[in-house]
Motif scaffolding. Structure first.
Motif, PDB file in Angstrom:
ATOM      1  N   SER A 166      24.050 -24.605  -5.441  1.00 54.61           N
ATOM      2  CA  SER A 166      24.207 -26.161  -5.392  1.00 54.61           C
ATOM      3  C   SER A 166      25.335 -26.223  -4.257  1.00 54.61           C
ATOM      4  O   SER A 166      25.007 -27.266  -3.693  1.00 54.61           O
ATOM      5  CB  SER A 166      24.811 -26.336  -6.748  1.00 54.61           C
ATOM      6  OG  SER A 166      23.902 -26.430  -7.667  1.00 54.61           O
ATOM      7  N   ILE A 167      26.409 -25.371  -3.877  1.00 59.66           N
ATOM      8  CA  ILE A 167      27.303 -25.629  -2.797  1.00 59.66           C
ATOM      9  C   ILE A 167      26.366 -25.743  -1.704  1.00 59.66           C
ATOM     10  O   ILE A 167      26.622 -26.370  -0.717  1.00 59.66           O
ATOM     11  CB  ILE A 167      28.304 -24.684  -2.921  1.00 59.66           C
ATOM     12  CG1 ILE A 167      29.452 -25.338  -4.015  1.00 59.66           C
ATOM     13  CG2 ILE A 167      29.111 -24.603  -1.480  1.00 59.66           C
ATOM     14  CD1 ILE A 167      30.185 -26.247  -3.565  1.00 59.66           C
ATOM     15  N   CYS A 168      25.726 -24.699  -1.518  1.00 60.51           N
ATOM     16  CA  CYS A 168      24.661 -24.433  -0.263  1.00 60.51           C
ATOM     17  C   CYS A 168      23.949 -25.791   0.096  1.00 60.51           C
ATOM     18  O   CYS A 168      23.827 -26.245   1.304  1.00 60.51           O
ATOM     19  CB  CYS A 168      23.865 -23.206  -0.302  1.00 60.51           C
ATOM     20  SG  CYS A 168      24.862 -21.618  -0.276  1.00 60.51           S
ATOM     21  N   GLN A 169      23.219 -26.180  -0.941  1.00 64.01           N
ATOM     22  CA  GLN A 169      22.322 -27.384  -1.007  1.00 64.01           C
ATOM     23  C   GLN A 169      23.240 -28.587  -0.451  1.00 64.01           C
ATOM     24  O   GLN A 169      22.979 -29.469   0.490  1.00 64.01           O
ATOM     25  CB  GLN A 169      21.688 -27.752  -2.232  1.00 64.01           C
ATOM     26  CG  GLN A 169      20.627 -26.678  -2.329  1.00 64.01           C
ATOM     27  CD  GLN A 169      19.929 -26.812  -3.792  1.00 64.01           C
ATOM     28  OE1 GLN A 169      20.045 -28.022  -4.469  1.00 64.01           O
ATOM     29  NE2 GLN A 169      19.385 -25.892  -4.268  1.00 64.01           N
ATOM     30  N   LEU A 170      24.424 -28.835  -0.927  1.00 62.31           N
ATOM     31  CA  LEU A 170      25.318 -29.893  -0.907  1.00 62.31           C
ATOM     32  C   LEU A 170      25.999 -29.745   0.538  1.00 62.31           C
ATOM     33  O   LEU A 170      26.166 -31.003   1.332  1.00 62.31           O
ATOM     34  CB  LEU A 170      26.432 -29.956  -1.965  1.00 62.31           C
ATOM     35  CG  LEU A 170      27.284 -31.149  -2.010  1.00 62.31           C
ATOM     36  CD1 LEU A 170      26.388 -32.370  -2.295  1.00 62.31           C
ATOM     37  CD2 LEU A 170      28.780 -31.026  -2.839  1.00 62.31           C
ATOM     38  N   LEU A 171      26.395 -28.745   1.061  1.00 65.77           N
ATOM     39  CA  LEU A 171      26.825 -28.412   2.532  1.00 65.77           C
ATOM     40  C   LEU A 171      25.635 -28.720   3.251  1.00 65.77           C
ATOM     41  O   LEU A 171      26.138 -29.362   4.356  1.00 65.77           O
ATOM     42  CB  LEU A 171      27.358 -27.071   2.689  1.00 65.77           C
ATOM     43  CG  LEU A 171      28.525 -26.377   2.189  1.00 65.77           C
ATOM     44  CD1 LEU A 171      28.853 -25.022   2.223  1.00 65.77           C
ATOM     45  CD2 LEU A 171      29.690 -27.258   2.906  1.00 65.77           C
ATOM     46  N   ASP A 172      24.436 -28.457   3.202  1.00 63.77           N
ATOM     47  CA  ASP A 172      23.396 -28.828   4.081  1.00 63.77           C
ATOM     48  C   ASP A 172      23.439 -30.159   4.116  1.00 63.77           C
ATOM     49  O   ASP A 172      23.114 -30.910   5.245  1.00 63.77           O
ATOM     50  CB  ASP A 172      22.232 -28.005   3.673  1.00 63.77           C
ATOM     51  CG  ASP A 172      21.170 -28.308   4.531  1.00 63.77           C
ATOM     52  OD1 ASP A 172      21.340 -27.796   6.017  1.00 63.77           O
ATOM     53  OD2 ASP A 172      20.036 -28.878   4.430  1.00 63.77           O
ATOM     54  N   LEU A 173      23.475 -30.982   3.050  1.00 61.17           N
ATOM     55  CA  LEU A 173      23.132 -32.223   2.847  1.00 61.17           C
ATOM     56  C   LEU A 173      24.118 -33.077   3.650  1.00 61.17           C
ATOM     57  O   LEU A 173      23.907 -34.041   4.492  1.00 61.17           O
ATOM     58  CB  LEU A 173      23.222 -32.898   1.523  1.00 61.17           C
ATOM     59  CG  LEU A 173      22.859 -34.224   1.351  1.00 61.17           C
ATOM     60  CD1 LEU A 173      21.450 -34.720   1.744  1.00 61.17           C
ATOM     61  CD2 LEU A 173      22.944 -34.489  -0.535  1.00 61.17           C
ATOM     62  N   VAL A 174      25.500 -32.814   3.146  1.00 66.44           N
ATOM     63  CA  VAL A 174      26.568 -33.525   3.670  1.00 66.44           C
ATOM     64  C   VAL A 174      27.236 -33.206   5.194  1.00 66.44           C
ATOM     65  O   VAL A 174      27.587 -34.304   5.862  1.00 66.44           O
ATOM     66  CB  VAL A 174      27.715 -33.294   2.461  1.00 66.44           C
ATOM     67  CG1 VAL A 174      29.028 -34.279   3.072  1.00 66.44           C
ATOM     68  CG2 VAL A 174      27.168 -33.981   1.193  1.00 66.44           C
ATOM     69  N   LEU A 175      27.278 -32.031   5.393  1.00 65.17           N
ATOM     70  CA  LEU A 175      27.793 -31.404   6.506  1.00 65.17           C
ATOM     71  C   LEU A 175      27.089 -31.037   7.641  1.00 65.17           C
ATOM     72  O   LEU A 175      27.566 -30.743   8.622  1.00 65.17           O
ATOM     73  CB  LEU A 175      29.059 -30.436   6.192  1.00 65.17           C
ATOM     74  CG  LEU A 175      30.151 -30.467   7.070  1.00 65.17           C
ATOM     75  CD1 LEU A 175      30.986 -31.798   7.129  1.00 65.17           C
ATOM     76  CD2 LEU A 175      31.049 -29.369   6.465  1.00 65.17           C
ATOM     77  N   GLY A 176      25.916 -30.720   7.132  1.00 68.37           N
ATOM     78  CA  GLY A 176      24.591 -30.035   8.199  1.00 68.37           C
ATOM     79  C   GLY A 176      24.684 -30.992   9.502  1.00 68.37           C
ATOM     80  O   GLY A 176      24.350 -30.251  10.681  1.00 68.37           O
TER      81      GLY A 176
END
Length: 244
Positions: A166-176
Protein backbone atom coordinates in the motif's frame (compact mmCIF):
# COMPACT_ATOMS: atom_id res chain seq x y z
CA UNK A 1 -17.69 108.17 20.20
CA UNK A 2 -18.52 106.22 17.08
CA UNK A 3 -19.88 102.69 17.22
CA UNK A 4 -17.69 99.82 16.07
CA UNK A 5 -18.61 98.50 12.67
CA UNK A 6 -17.93 94.91 13.86
CA UNK A 7 -20.83 93.10 15.55
CA UNK A 8 -20.52 90.16 17.91
CA UNK A 9 -21.30 86.80 16.24
CA UNK A 10 -21.08 88.12 12.74
CA UNK A 11 -18.56 85.36 11.72
CA UNK A 12 -20.92 82.52 12.72
CA UNK A 13 -23.01 80.90 9.92
CA UNK A 14 -26.77 81.24 10.11
CA UNK A 15 -28.46 78.64 12.31
CA UNK A 16 -30.65 77.46 9.44
CA UNK A 17 -27.58 76.51 7.41
CA UNK A 18 -26.22 74.36 10.27
CA UNK A 19 -29.54 72.60 10.69
CA UNK A 20 -29.80 71.81 7.00
CA UNK A 21 -26.28 70.35 6.95
CA UNK A 22 -26.97 68.14 9.94
CA UNK A 23 -30.20 66.87 8.42
CA UNK A 24 -28.47 66.06 5.15
CA UNK A 25 -25.73 64.16 6.98
CA UNK A 26 -28.25 62.13 8.98
CA UNK A 27 -30.19 61.34 5.81
CA UNK A 28 -27.02 60.09 4.11
CA UNK A 29 -26.19 57.97 7.16
CA UNK A 30 -29.70 56.49 7.10
CA UNK A 31 -29.47 55.67 3.40
CA UNK A 32 -26.02 54.12 3.88
CA UNK A 33 -27.31 52.01 6.77
CA UNK A 34 -30.27 50.80 4.74
CA UNK A 35 -27.99 49.94 1.81
CA UNK A 36 -25.71 47.95 4.12
CA UNK A 37 -28.68 46.08 5.56
CA UNK A 38 -29.99 45.32 2.08
CA UNK A 39 -26.57 44.09 0.94
CA UNK A 40 -26.30 41.85 4.01
CA UNK A 41 -29.83 40.58 3.41
CA UNK A 42 -29.22 39.74 -0.25
CA UNK A 43 -25.82 38.19 0.58
CA UNK A 44 -27.56 36.02 3.16
CA UNK A 45 -30.08 34.86 0.56
CA UNK A 46 -27.29 34.02 -1.90
CA UNK A 47 -25.36 32.12 0.79
CA UNK A 48 -28.48 30.19 1.79
CA UNK A 49 -29.19 29.20 -1.82
CA UNK A 50 -25.58 28.09 -2.24
CA UNK A 51 -25.75 25.97 0.92
CA UNK A 52 -28.99 24.40 -0.28
CA UNK A 53 -27.38 23.41 -3.59
CA UNK A 54 -24.32 22.01 -1.79
CA UNK A 55 -26.56 19.97 0.50
CA UNK A 56 -28.71 18.75 -2.39
CA UNK A 57 -25.59 17.60 -4.21
CA UNK A 58 -24.37 15.80 -1.10
CA UNK A 59 -27.62 13.85 -0.67
CA UNK A 60 -27.56 12.83 -4.33
CA UNK A 61 -24.48 10.72 -3.50
CA UNK A 62 -25.08 9.90 0.17
CA UNK A 63 -26.36 6.63 1.55
CA UNK A 64 -29.82 7.36 2.94
CA UNK A 65 -29.36 5.08 5.95
CA UNK A 66 -25.93 6.24 7.09
CA UNK A 67 -26.27 9.85 5.92
CA UNK A 68 -22.73 9.69 4.52
CA UNK A 69 -21.17 9.42 1.08
CA UNK A 70 -19.82 5.87 1.10
CA UNK A 71 -17.55 4.03 -1.40
CA UNK A 72 -20.42 3.49 -3.83
CA UNK A 73 -21.26 7.19 -3.71
CA UNK A 74 -17.59 8.09 -4.20
CA UNK A 75 -17.56 5.97 -7.37
CA UNK A 76 -20.65 7.79 -8.66
CA UNK A 77 -19.03 11.12 -7.85
CA UNK A 78 -15.87 10.10 -9.72
CA UNK A 79 -17.95 9.02 -12.69
CA UNK A 80 -19.70 12.39 -12.81
CA UNK A 81 -16.36 14.20 -12.47
CA UNK A 82 -14.95 11.94 -15.20
CA UNK A 83 -11.96 10.89 -13.10
CA UNK A 84 -10.87 7.47 -11.84
CA UNK A 85 -11.42 6.76 -8.14
CA UNK A 86 -7.63 6.28 -7.80
CA UNK A 87 -6.93 9.72 -9.31
CA UNK A 88 -4.84 11.88 -6.98
CA UNK A 89 -7.35 14.72 -7.35
CA UNK A 90 -9.88 12.69 -5.35
CA UNK A 91 -7.32 12.45 -2.55
CA UNK A 92 -6.77 16.20 -2.91
CA UNK A 93 -10.52 16.75 -2.62
CA UNK A 94 -10.56 14.66 0.56
CA UNK A 95 -7.68 16.82 1.88
CA UNK A 96 -9.66 19.98 1.13
CA UNK A 97 -12.64 18.56 3.01
CA UNK A 98 -10.35 17.34 5.82
CA UNK A 99 -12.09 14.00 5.52
CA UNK A 100 -11.16 11.64 8.35
CA UNK A 101 -12.18 8.25 6.99
CA UNK A 102 -10.94 6.82 3.71
CA UNK A 103 -13.66 6.60 1.01
CA UNK A 104 -16.25 8.29 3.22
CA UNK A 105 -17.43 11.91 3.24
CA UNK A 106 -19.66 13.26 5.99
CA UNK A 107 -22.07 16.14 5.43
CA UNK A 108 -19.86 18.49 7.47
CA UNK A 109 -16.75 17.52 5.48
CA UNK A 110 -18.57 17.91 2.17
CA UNK A 111 -19.87 21.37 3.10
CA UNK A 112 -16.47 22.50 4.34
CA UNK A 113 -14.72 21.41 1.16
CA UNK A 114 -17.21 22.76 -1.36
CA UNK A 115 -17.60 26.07 0.44
CA UNK A 116 -13.81 26.45 0.49
CA UNK A 117 -13.73 25.74 -3.25
CA UNK A 118 -16.74 28.03 -3.80
CA UNK A 119 -18.61 25.44 -5.83
CA UNK A 120 -22.16 24.13 -5.56
CA UNK A 121 -22.59 22.00 -8.70
CA UNK A 122 -20.73 19.10 -10.30
CA UNK A 123 -19.84 21.27 -13.27
CA UNK A 124 -18.25 23.87 -11.01
CA UNK A 125 -16.48 21.20 -8.96
CA UNK A 126 -15.05 19.66 -12.12
CA UNK A 127 -13.76 23.06 -13.23
CA UNK A 128 -12.25 23.64 -9.77
CA UNK A 129 -10.04 20.52 -9.81
CA UNK A 130 -7.09 22.04 -11.75
CA UNK A 131 -7.01 24.95 -9.31
CA UNK A 132 -7.15 22.53 -6.36
CA UNK A 133 -4.25 20.56 -7.80
CA UNK A 134 -2.22 23.76 -8.16
CA UNK A 135 -3.07 24.75 -4.58
CA UNK A 136 -1.96 21.39 -3.18
CA UNK A 137 1.32 21.39 -5.08
CA UNK A 138 2.38 24.80 -3.76
CA UNK A 139 5.27 24.37 -1.28
CA UNK A 140 3.39 25.59 1.81
CA UNK A 141 0.59 23.06 1.26
CA UNK A 142 2.28 19.98 -0.14
CA UNK A 143 4.00 18.82 3.05
CA UNK A 144 0.63 18.97 4.81
CA UNK A 145 -1.01 17.05 1.95
CA UNK A 146 1.76 14.44 1.98
CA UNK A 147 1.29 13.91 5.72
CA UNK A 148 -2.51 13.82 5.30
CA UNK A 149 -2.24 11.13 2.59
CA UNK A 150 -0.61 8.78 5.11
CA UNK A 151 -3.16 9.47 7.86
CA UNK A 152 -6.04 9.07 5.41
CA UNK A 153 -4.88 5.52 4.67
CA UNK A 154 -4.96 4.47 8.33
CA UNK A 155 -8.24 2.61 8.07
CA UNK A 156 -8.25 0.80 11.42
CA UNK A 157 -8.62 2.26 14.90
CA UNK A 158 -5.23 2.90 16.56
CA UNK A 159 -3.45 1.90 13.33
CA UNK A 160 -0.06 3.62 13.09
CA UNK A 161 1.60 1.96 10.09
CA UNK A 162 0.77 0.89 6.54
CA UNK A 163 1.76 -2.31 4.76
CA UNK A 164 4.57 -2.15 2.20
CA UNK A 165 2.46 -2.73 -0.93
CA UNK A 166 0.00 0.00 0.00
CA UNK A 167 2.89 2.36 0.78
CA UNK A 168 4.41 1.66 -2.63
CA UNK A 169 1.13 2.54 -4.34
CA UNK A 170 0.71 5.66 -2.21
CA UNK A 171 4.26 6.85 -2.88
CA UNK A 172 3.75 6.46 -6.61
CA UNK A 173 0.46 8.38 -6.45
CA UNK A 174 1.50 11.22 -4.15
CA UNK A 175 5.22 11.73 -4.79
CA UNK A 176 5.90 10.06 -8.14
CA UNK A 177 5.32 13.10 -10.30
CA UNK A 178 7.81 15.21 -8.32
CA UNK A 179 10.58 12.73 -7.53
CA UNK A 180 10.20 10.00 -10.13
CA UNK A 181 13.66 8.42 -9.85
CA UNK A 182 13.80 8.45 -6.04
CA UNK A 183 10.31 6.97 -5.77
CA UNK A 184 10.95 4.24 -8.35
CA UNK A 185 14.16 3.08 -6.68
CA UNK A 186 12.71 3.27 -3.17
CA UNK A 187 9.69 1.22 -4.26
CA UNK A 188 12.02 -1.34 -5.83
CA UNK A 189 14.01 -1.54 -2.59
CA UNK A 190 10.90 -1.85 -0.39
CA UNK A 191 9.57 -4.71 -2.47
CA UNK A 192 12.75 -6.81 -2.35
CA UNK A 193 13.89 -6.17 1.24
CA UNK A 194 12.77 -8.40 4.12
CA UNK A 195 13.40 -6.18 7.14
CA UNK A 196 10.20 -4.12 7.01
CA UNK A 197 6.62 -5.28 6.65
CA UNK A 198 5.10 -1.87 7.34
CA UNK A 199 6.06 1.83 7.19
CA UNK A 200 5.18 4.32 9.93
CA UNK A 201 4.63 8.09 9.79
CA UNK A 202 8.20 8.95 10.82
CA UNK A 203 9.61 6.83 7.98
CA UNK A 204 7.04 8.23 5.54
CA UNK A 205 7.88 11.85 6.35
CA UNK A 206 11.58 11.01 6.44
CA UNK A 207 11.48 9.92 2.80
CA UNK A 208 9.86 13.22 1.79
CA UNK A 209 12.64 15.11 3.57
CA UNK A 210 15.18 12.80 1.92
CA UNK A 211 13.83 13.63 -1.55
CA UNK A 212 14.02 17.36 -0.86
CA UNK A 213 17.45 17.46 0.79
CA UNK A 214 19.63 14.65 -0.52
CA UNK A 215 21.57 14.77 -3.79
CA UNK A 216 20.39 11.91 -5.97
CA UNK A 217 21.71 9.48 -7.15
CA UNK A 218 25.21 10.20 -5.78
CA UNK A 219 24.07 10.77 -2.15
CA UNK A 220 27.12 13.00 -1.67
CA UNK A 221 25.48 14.91 1.19
CA UNK A 222 23.88 11.93 2.93
CA UNK A 223 25.20 11.42 6.45
CA UNK A 224 24.00 8.21 8.08
CA UNK A 225 25.17 9.59 11.43
CA UNK A 226 22.29 12.06 11.33
CA UNK A 227 18.78 11.24 12.52
CA UNK A 228 17.50 9.52 9.39
CA UNK A 229 15.10 6.57 9.74
CA UNK A 230 17.06 3.31 9.56
CA UNK A 231 15.10 2.22 6.49
CA UNK A 232 16.69 5.13 4.60
CA UNK A 233 20.18 4.20 5.79
CA UNK A 234 19.54 0.73 4.42
CA UNK A 235 18.12 2.13 1.18
CA UNK A 236 21.20 4.31 0.58
CA UNK A 237 23.49 1.36 1.35
CA UNK A 238 21.53 -0.78 -1.12
CA UNK A 239 21.70 1.94 -3.80
CA UNK A 240 25.45 2.41 -3.37
CA UNK A 241 26.03 -1.33 -3.68
CA UNK A 242 23.81 -1.33 -6.77
CA UNK A 243 25.90 1.43 -8.36
CA UNK A 244 29.24 -0.39 -7.98
Amino acid sequence: MGRSSTRKGQANPPESTNSSGMMATKELERIDSECSEFTAFTSGIVATKESERIDSLFYSYANKLSGMIEPEGIESLCSDLEVDHTDIRILMLAWKMRAEKQAYFTWEEWRRGLKALRVDTITKLKKALPGLEKEVKSPPNFADFYSYAFRYCLTEEKQKSIDIESICQLLDLVLGSQFRAQVDYFIEYLRIQNDYKVINMDQWMGFYRFCNEISFPDFCNYDDELAWPLVLDNFVEWMRAKQK
